[in-house]
Write a protein that holds these residues in place. Sequence first.
Motif, PDB file in Angstrom:
ATOM      1  N   ARG A  28     -18.834   9.051   2.436  1.00  0.00           N
ATOM      2  CA  ARG A  28     -18.004   9.671   1.467  1.00  0.00           C
ATOM      3  C   ARG A  28     -18.000   9.606   0.156  1.00  0.00           C
ATOM      4  O   ARG A  28     -17.711  10.480  -0.575  1.00  0.00           O
ATOM      5  N   ARG A  90     -12.222   0.514   5.306  1.00  0.00           N
ATOM      6  CA  ARG A  90     -11.865   1.347   3.957  1.00  0.00           C
ATOM      7  C   ARG A  90     -10.904   2.506   4.194  1.00  0.00           C
ATOM      8  O   ARG A  90     -10.234   3.028   3.319  1.00  0.00           O
ATOM      9  N   TYR A  91     -11.405   3.314   5.303  1.00  0.00           N
ATOM     10  CA  TYR A  91     -10.578   4.418   5.559  1.00  0.00           C
ATOM     11  C   TYR A  91      -9.513   4.577   6.673  1.00  0.00           C
ATOM     12  O   TYR A  91      -9.011   5.494   7.294  1.00  0.00           O
ATOM     13  N   ARG A  93      -9.522   3.611   9.927  1.00  0.00           N
ATOM     14  CA  ARG A  93      -9.877   4.364  10.972  1.00  0.00           C
ATOM     15  C   ARG A  93     -10.102   3.572  11.917  1.00  0.00           C
ATOM     16  O   ARG A  93     -10.592   2.354  11.816  1.00  0.00           O
TER      17      ARG A  93
END
Length: 332
Positions: A28, A90-91, A93
């Motif tokens: 990303r 980081r995300y 998830r």
Amino acid sequence: MPRRARLDAPGTLHHVMARGIEGTDIFRTDEDRDDFLDRLAAQTETEAMKVYAWALIPNHFHLLVRTGNRPLFSSMRKILTGYVVRFNRRYNRQGHLFQNRYKSIICEDDPYLLELTRYIHLNPLRAEMVHTFEELNQYRWAGHSAIMGSVRREWQDIDTVLGYFGRGQKAVKKYEQFVREGISLGSRPDLVGGGLIRSLGGWSQVLSLKRKGMKVASDERILGGKEFIERLMSEAEEKEKETLRLSRRVPRLASLTARIVKGEGIEESELRSGTRKRSVVKGRRILCQLAVGKLGYPGAEVARYLGVTTSSVNRLAVSDETPDLRKYLRMF
């Protein structure tokens, strides 16, 4: 039955690909891309592999690598497992990031090392990550710019590729022209294969069909000439025999565990607990490296048996701290 290990040997050339699950972007940001490349570079620094070509596209990647002192599955597990853990953190998830297992095609050096280098390095142009060849020459997220000298990647083996074109700047110019000429060739489905061996159920199934006299389109999974394919098939047969020999002698994880706890002087209850005692961790590492690395058990199955996470098993299975396994191999 344990899943069969991929066919591999030191010095084997592989085209490796993986995609995000359900089209998910696996890269990303530049932080993601740097994280992945740092992990890839770490494998070259330990001489686990050489990297000739690579390209990072938002939802997939391509690598052209040669295995070194560790098999491909070991290096890729280190790269991908660590990357997924960091990416999910980081995300915020959870769950899988990559679609199934990565795909790897075994390649004959001549002419496929150059053809695949060109194919892989043109990926950002085909995916419209860049819009001109001049932009590709400067593009940070593919190995082409390193060969052109625009971006410094000390871990990338550029000398092998340029060696096909001569020396110095003349070699760089000839390489550049070679890649430019590949634009008109399009997507080259002949270079990425059809995943035949995975769909058939692995090398053992391919060998079974061969023994029955059925024609197998091995070139969908192997890029190479007749002699190259026949040699790989012969190596696959030998590997299958070794795996079957080990599997028959150690039919269950419980049998292997009993031998390890006796050999290391520890208790089975300790091995299958969360204790971090040094002798127990060593025994757990031996079990993971034998079960996953030698016998082909999936990490998830070993994790369920031990009562730990799959990522823990995978880390132990490819740990750089390798205990002496010879006394247990002799028992098989």
